[in-house]
Design a protein around this motif. Structure first.
Motif, PDB file in Angstrom:
ATOM      1  N   GLN B  24       0.841  -1.192   0.000  1.00 51.40           N
ATOM      2  CA  GLN B  24       0.000   0.000   0.000  1.00 51.40           C
ATOM      3  C   GLN B  24       0.876   1.241   0.000  1.00 51.40           C
ATOM      4  O   GLN B  24       2.021   1.209   0.450  1.00 51.40           O
ATOM      5  CB  GLN B  24      -0.918  -0.018   1.216  1.00 51.40           C
ATOM      6  CG  GLN B  24      -1.986  -1.091   1.111  1.00 51.40           C
ATOM      7  CD  GLN B  24      -2.773  -1.199   2.392  1.00 51.40           C
ATOM      8  OE1 GLN B  24      -2.327  -1.780   3.359  1.00 51.40           O
ATOM      9  NE2 GLN B  24      -3.951  -0.608   2.391  1.00 51.40           N
ATOM     10  N   PHE B  27       3.170   2.659   3.011  1.00 49.07           N
ATOM     11  CA  PHE B  27       4.276   1.919   3.608  1.00 49.07           C
ATOM     12  C   PHE B  27       5.518   2.060   2.727  1.00 49.07           C
ATOM     13  O   PHE B  27       5.418   2.195   1.516  1.00 49.07           O
ATOM     14  CB  PHE B  27       3.921   0.438   3.731  1.00 49.07           C
ATOM     15  CG  PHE B  27       2.892   0.165   4.785  1.00 49.07           C
ATOM     16  CD1 PHE B  27       3.197   0.287   6.130  1.00 49.07           C
ATOM     17  CD2 PHE B  27       1.601  -0.208   4.430  1.00 49.07           C
ATOM     18  CE1 PHE B  27       2.246   0.042   7.105  1.00 49.07           C
ATOM     19  CE2 PHE B  27       0.640  -0.456   5.397  1.00 49.07           C
ATOM     20  CZ  PHE B  27       0.971  -0.325   6.739  1.00 49.07           C
ATOM     21  N   GLN B  32       7.778  -3.596   6.371  1.00 53.99           N
ATOM     22  CA  GLN B  32       7.095  -2.666   7.276  1.00 53.99           C
ATOM     23  C   GLN B  32       5.588  -2.945   7.269  1.00 53.99           C
ATOM     24  O   GLN B  32       4.942  -2.981   8.316  1.00 53.99           O
ATOM     25  CB  GLN B  32       7.375  -1.238   6.819  1.00 53.99           C
ATOM     26  CG  GLN B  32       6.842  -0.204   7.771  1.00 53.99           C
ATOM     27  CD  GLN B  32       6.881   1.199   7.167  1.00 53.99           C
ATOM     28  OE1 GLN B  32       6.820   1.360   5.954  1.00 53.99           O
ATOM     29  NE2 GLN B  32       6.986   2.194   8.022  1.00 53.99           N
ATOM     30  N   GLU B  35       4.893  -6.161   9.202  1.00 53.64           N
ATOM     31  CA  GLU B  35       5.003  -5.998  10.658  1.00 53.64           C
ATOM     32  C   GLU B  35       3.819  -5.214  11.220  1.00 53.64           C
ATOM     33  O   GLU B  35       3.288  -5.554  12.279  1.00 53.64           O
ATOM     34  CB  GLU B  35       6.315  -5.292  11.007  1.00 53.64           C
ATOM     35  CG  GLU B  35       7.519  -6.219  10.893  1.00 53.64           C
ATOM     36  CD  GLU B  35       8.821  -5.450  10.847  1.00 53.64           C
ATOM     37  OE1 GLU B  35       8.833  -4.290  11.307  1.00 53.64           O
ATOM     38  OE2 GLU B  35       9.820  -6.007  10.355  1.00 53.64           O
ATOM     39  N   ALA B  36       3.395  -4.184  10.497  1.00 53.90           N
ATOM     40  CA  ALA B  36       2.245  -3.406  10.966  1.00 53.90           C
ATOM     41  C   ALA B  36       1.002  -4.287  11.014  1.00 53.90           C
ATOM     42  O   ALA B  36       0.250  -4.281  11.992  1.00 53.90           O
ATOM     43  CB  ALA B  36       2.016  -2.206  10.055  1.00 53.90           C
ATOM     44  N   SER B  37       0.820  -5.088   9.972  1.00 55.26           N
ATOM     45  CA  SER B  37      -0.345  -5.970   9.955  1.00 55.26           C
ATOM     46  C   SER B  37      -0.299  -6.940  11.122  1.00 55.26           C
ATOM     47  O   SER B  37      -1.314  -7.246  11.740  1.00 55.26           O
ATOM     48  CB  SER B  37      -0.394  -6.766   8.653  1.00 55.26           C
ATOM     49  OG  SER B  37      -0.354  -5.910   7.562  1.00 55.26           O
ATOM     50  N   ILE B  39       1.160  -6.555  14.037  1.00 54.56           N
ATOM     51  CA  ILE B  39       0.811  -5.858  15.281  1.00 54.56           C
ATOM     52  C   ILE B  39      -0.702  -5.708  15.375  1.00 54.56           C
ATOM     53  O   ILE B  39      -1.317  -5.986  16.406  1.00 54.56           O
ATOM     54  CB  ILE B  39       1.481  -4.468  15.337  1.00 54.56           C
ATOM     55  CG1 ILE B  39       2.975  -4.623  15.577  1.00 54.56           C
ATOM     56  CG2 ILE B  39       0.870  -3.623  16.443  1.00 54.56           C
ATOM     57  CD1 ILE B  39       3.702  -3.304  15.594  1.00 54.56           C
ATOM     58  N   GLY B  40      -1.304  -5.294  14.267  1.00 56.15           N
ATOM     59  CA  GLY B  40      -2.754  -5.121  14.260  1.00 56.15           C
ATOM     60  C   GLY B  40      -3.470  -6.408  14.623  1.00 56.15           C
ATOM     61  O   GLY B  40      -4.404  -6.419  15.424  1.00 56.15           O
ATOM     62  N   LEU B  43      -3.112  -7.271  18.308  1.00 54.85           N
ATOM     63  CA  LEU B  43      -3.973  -6.416  19.138  1.00 54.85           C
ATOM     64  C   LEU B  43      -5.418  -6.892  19.058  1.00 54.85           C
ATOM     65  O   LEU B  43      -6.146  -6.923  20.051  1.00 54.85           O
ATOM     66  CB  LEU B  43      -3.876  -4.962  18.682  1.00 54.85           C
ATOM     67  CG  LEU B  43      -2.542  -4.291  19.000  1.00 54.85           C
ATOM     68  CD1 LEU B  43      -2.441  -2.961  18.284  1.00 54.85           C
ATOM     69  CD2 LEU B  43      -2.413  -4.090  20.498  1.00 54.85           C
ATOM     70  N   PHE B  44      -5.824  -7.307  17.860  1.00 52.76           N
ATOM     71  CA  PHE B  44      -7.182  -7.820  17.718  1.00 52.76           C
ATOM     72  C   PHE B  44      -7.352  -9.078  18.573  1.00 52.76           C
ATOM     73  O   PHE B  44      -8.376  -9.260  19.237  1.00 52.76           O
ATOM     74  CB  PHE B  44      -7.480  -8.120  16.248  1.00 52.76           C
ATOM     75  CG  PHE B  44      -8.801  -8.785  16.041  1.00 52.76           C
ATOM     76  CD1 PHE B  44      -9.975  -8.078  16.261  1.00 52.76           C
ATOM     77  CD2 PHE B  44      -8.880 -10.109  15.651  1.00 52.76           C
ATOM     78  CE1 PHE B  44     -11.203  -8.688  16.087  1.00 52.76           C
ATOM     79  CE2 PHE B  44     -10.100 -10.729  15.484  1.00 52.76           C
ATOM     80  CZ  PHE B  44     -11.266 -10.017  15.705  1.00 52.76           C
ATOM     81  N   VAL B  46      -5.799  -9.751  21.277  1.00 52.02           N
ATOM     82  CA  VAL B  46      -5.904  -9.311  22.675  1.00 52.02           C
ATOM     83  C   VAL B  46      -7.354  -8.950  22.996  1.00 52.02           C
ATOM     84  O   VAL B  46      -7.888  -9.330  24.048  1.00 52.02           O
ATOM     85  CB  VAL B  46      -4.975  -8.103  22.926  1.00 52.02           C
ATOM     86  CG1 VAL B  46      -5.298  -7.450  24.248  1.00 52.02           C
ATOM     87  CG2 VAL B  46      -3.527  -8.542  22.898  1.00 52.02           C
ATOM     88  N   THR B  47      -8.005  -8.255  22.074  1.00 49.78           N
ATOM     89  CA  THR B  47      -9.400  -7.890  22.351  1.00 49.78           C
ATOM     90  C   THR B  47     -10.261  -9.148  22.445  1.00 49.78           C
ATOM     91  O   THR B  47     -11.179  -9.216  23.251  1.00 49.78           O
ATOM     92  CB  THR B  47      -9.983  -6.962  21.270  1.00 49.78           C
ATOM     93  OG1 THR B  47     -10.137  -7.688  20.056  1.00 49.78           O
ATOM     94  CG2 THR B  47      -9.125  -5.761  21.047  1.00 49.78           C
ATOM     95  N   LEU B  50      -9.834 -10.644  25.856  1.00 53.95           N
ATOM     96  CA  LEU B  50     -10.557  -9.897  26.886  1.00 53.95           C
ATOM     97  C   LEU B  50     -12.052 -10.114  26.780  1.00 53.95           C
ATOM     98  O   LEU B  50     -12.763 -10.150  27.791  1.00 53.95           O
ATOM     99  CB  LEU B  50     -10.208  -8.421  26.803  1.00 53.95           C
ATOM    100  CG  LEU B  50      -8.883  -8.175  27.506  1.00 53.95           C
ATOM    101  CD1 LEU B  50      -8.117  -7.051  26.897  1.00 53.95           C
ATOM    102  CD2 LEU B  50      -9.141  -7.931  28.978  1.00 53.95           C
TER     103      LEU B  50
END
Lengths: 551, 227
Positions: B24, B27, B32, B35-37, B39-40, B43-44, B46-47, B50
């Motif tokens: 895209q 980037f 890069q 790695e960003a994907s 991390i995303g 995090l998802f 993690v949600t 929870l």
């Protein structure tokens, strides 16, 4: 081609070069945009519409409270109005107002990035917000809802009406908020420009980062709470139903496990704005950068361990109450660290009182009152007396409106020239700020007095002896409304007057978003910026600007 | 194939790194973006954890209040079917890993086979769950007014079935969503979209699928092995 663009000097600013507002015009290009700046503006206008609705409701509520008996609406309507006011202001305004508008707009530019990490998720987040807002408002208009914004069981699980739709709305809104948080964390980790180390980031970014962490960690819990409440209503699962062996207080635990951290989702971005405005308008580097940065993270962490202070009178054990009370005092420390660092930044600075700074100073005063009265309420014995009175109402309005929204106004006046490329009239902006400040205090100082004298919140009628203070509060709220209208007009009028065109860097700030034109080009930067000085190194920033204009 | 440099809409890019067609515009390079994907996705996840942790908390609270009822009630579950489903999901995690690994090694045909296998195992899981649910329906162990089971003699058994249906139901929805995503991956793999140069979606779906399996690993003892 890039070489040519790089040589563009600030003097050539208003040549017909395209910016994100003018390039790709048309409704369709806006509605399907993935540009963070456009999404930020779409969020802004949508949220401001909701803020207007919530504000009008507040004025209706205050008008109703002019007399001890019925004034303009019936008791049933009154209950629905304060529920709608609470739901709109918390879920639809306060939670997204700074991250989704100012955050979306400036965060990638501050990092030297072209966009957030996941632009399409960003757009999805916006549409989820719109959908959630329609559900939430539709629930009240369609089915009626008078639970208050807290939806406590067993009342919420047994009454008919719009609760089910509302819980779905809250679930969808939570999703929208999570997407913003995920996006910001990934963006901050991965899209920083060369030279932009963590300690070189503007403090706004640190605040957004801490906010995003809470959004990601706390919001799923309200999601599952809403699902369980929905299950309770649809299938009588009994988890919150004492007659089936469940526990209605469990709902309160779940609810506040999200909804206490959520007040930090609201206030941390406000503090983030203030951390930008104060050094810029004091013309002095921020005092205690690392302390402010880490206090954001500290607030984010401790915020997860204080939810019990909402439940001192819910039958929680005294031991738990004492622990939660202690932790509530602890969470005040990082906030205090920030406030003193801001004051130290202003100390011996060369302060210019532009509109953003006026709002920032208002913030310091109002948030100071809001924060300190929070300590009263965090003390178990005092809270037993003040719980569910107007004292609470005044306290959280001082934090939420006096804190978050006033800080938002500071940030809005600060970045408005960047967003639309137009300056506003400073005098009228100051007059608006004065009205907001006086009106706000006029509204809520009487409510502190009312609460400490025992006036319960959410009551439709009240004893005659409270009328004087209620009338004072209502007059204050009208002043506040006038102030907000003045502010809106002051900001909107220049959008139609070309002679108010803004320079790249009207305030002499040092972070990256001020190095591009106002409004910014579609892709923010024509070449990847390299960061060579700190975010509050105003001298270095000015030198660079001068060098560029001479080259 | 993946190194075809496409000038993104005539935009001026000052950096001269080669552009994958999956890169895209915001980037700098594929690493890069990957790695960003990642991390995303984490995090998802993690949600998701929870979200389920709320359910686990509710379960533990109710179970502490009604320990005897939960033991009584859990006898209505078919332990062998639970074991079967646990094995099915464990094997599906394995096939998912193999799909990711095959993609990384550019073995597209193997990737396809493993994706089909994972999808099929998800289907088996749901089928077994269907058998279990219909058995409960037959016994009248349903929620709300439909709860007609008369054999419950310890108060609180009802809550066990509430938790059973809510937890396995929400977990089942996650399996269905996962199967939907895997079906999409199968379609895209047929179109030769993925290669060792770009297989981020397979990798991230793998993470999600493992988490859904992991949650089942916790659900299984909580619901089937109460003591």
């Amino acid at each position: 081609m890039a070489e040519v663009l790089m040589q563009r000097t600030p003097a050539a600013l208003h040549e017909p070069e395209g910016n994100f507002l003018t390039e790709n015009p048309g409704l369709k290009n806006w509605l399907f945009t993935v540009d963070h700046k456009r999404i930020g503006l779409m969020y802004f206008w949508t949220i401001m519409t909701m803020f207007f609705v919530g504000g009008v409701l507040a004025l209706v509520l205050r008008t109703e409270l002019l007399t001890p008996k019925t004034t303009i609406v019936s008791a049933e309507v009154y209950n629905q109005l304060f529920t709608l006011h609470g739901v709109i202001m918390t879920f639809l305004v306060l939670v997204p107002v700074i991250p989704a508008t100012l955050g979306n707009f400036v965060l990638p530019m501050m990092l030297g990035a072209k966009d957030v990490a996941f632009p399409r998720l960003n757009l999805l987040s916006y549409y989820l917000y719109v959908f959630g807002a329609l559900l939430a408002v539709g629930a009240i208009i369609g089915g009626g809802l008078d639970t208050g914004w807290t939806f406590y069981t067993p009342y919420s699980s047994t009454i008919s009406g719009g609760v089910s739709i509302m819980t779905m709305g809250a679930f969808v809104l939570g999703f929208s908020s999570i997407l913003t948080g995920v996006n910001f964390i990934a963006t901050i980790h991965k899209l920083r420009a060369p030279g932009l180390s963590w300690y070189n980031m503007p403090l706004f970014i640190w605040g957004m980062y801490a906010t995003a962490v809470i959004q990601v960690l706390a919001t799923p819990v309200i999601g599952i709470t809403m699902v369980l409440l929905l299950m309770e209503r649809l299938f009588q699962v009994g988890i919150f139903d004492a007659s089936l062996g469940g526990d209605p207080v469990l709902f309160q635990h779940f609810f506040w496990f999200y909804s206490h951290p959520v007040v930090y989702i609201m206030i941390l971005p406000g503090m983030a704005c203030i951390s930008e405005v104060i050094p810029t308008f004091s013309h002095k580097p921020i005092f205690g950068y690392k302390a402010i940065a880490w206090s954001s993270v500290g607030i984010a962490v401790v915020s997860f361990f204080v939810w019990g202070h909402h439940m001192f009178v819910s039958g929680q054990s005294e031991f738990a109450g004492a622990i939660f009370s202690f932790l509530t005092f602890v969470v005040a420390i990082p906030s205090g660290v920030k406030v003193f660092n801001w004051l130290a930044t202003m100390y011996r600075g060369s302060i210019s009182l532009g509109a953003p700074m006026l709002y920032a100073i208002s913030f310091l005063l109002l948030f100071g009152i809001g924060g300190l009265t929070g300590l009263f309420l965090g003390t178990v014995a005092v809270d037993v007396h003040l719980h569910d009175t107007y004292f609470i109402v005044a306290h959280f309005h001082y934090v939420m409106m006096g804190g978050t929204l006033i800080a938002f106004f500071a940030g809005l006046h600060y970045w408005w020239p960047k967003m639309y490329g137009r300056m506003y009239n400073e005098l009228w902006a100051a007059i608006g700020c004065l009205f907001v400040f006086l009106g706000f205090n006029g509204t809520f100082i009487p409510q502190f007095l009312l609460g400490s004298r025992g006036m319960p919140r959410r009551y439709y009628n009240y004893l005659d002896q409270f009328q004087f203070l209620h009338v004072a509060s209502t007059i204050g709220s009208y002043l506040l409304g006038v102030g907000l209208v003045i502010m809106a007009v002051t900001l909107i009028v220049p959008l139609f007057r070309k002679r108010y065109d803004a320079p790249n860097n009207p305030w002499g700030a040092a972070s990256l978003e001020w190095t591009v034109s106002s409004p910014p080009p579609t892709h923010n930067f024509h070449h990847v910026p390299v960061v060579t000085h700190g975010p509050y190194d105003f001298k270095a920033a000015r030198r660079l600007e001068q060098m560029e204009s001479h080259s | 194939m993946s190194d075809i440099a496409i000038p993104a809409g005539g935009q001026a890019h000052a950096h001269a790194s080669p552009h994958s067609r999956h890169l895209q515009h915001h980037f700098h390079n594929s690493a890069q973006q990957f790695e960003a994907s990642k991390i995303g996705m984490w995090l998802f996840l993690v949600t998701e954890i929870l979200l389920f942790s709320g359910l686990f908390l509710a379960y533990f609270m109710l179970q502490t209040r009604h320990p005897q009822a939960f033991i009584e009630a859990h006898h209505h579950l078919d332990r062998s079917l639970g074991v079967l489903n646990t094995l099915v999901l464990l094997v599906s995690s394995f096939t998912m890993v193999m799909a990711v690994q095959s993609a990384a090694l550019n073995r597209i045909k193997a990737t396809l086979i493993y994706l089909y296998a994972t999808f099929g195992l998800g289907g088996v899981f749901l089928f077994v769950k269907y058998i279990e649910y219909s058995h409960k329906f037959h016994d009248g162990l349903l929620l709300g007014n439909l709860f007609s089971y008369k054999g419950a003699n310890v108060p609180g058994e009802y809550l066990f079935f509430s938790m059973y249906f809510v937890m396995t139901g929400i977990h089942g929805i996650h399996i269905i969503v996962g199967m939907g995503v895997i079906a999409y991956l199968i379609w895209r793999t047929h179109q030769r979209v993925f290669s060792s140069a770009y297989y981020t979606p397979i990798d991230l779906t793998g993470l999600y699928w493992h988490l859904v399996d992991l949650i089942w690993i916790f659900l299984f003892p909580l619901l089937y092995l109460v003591s």
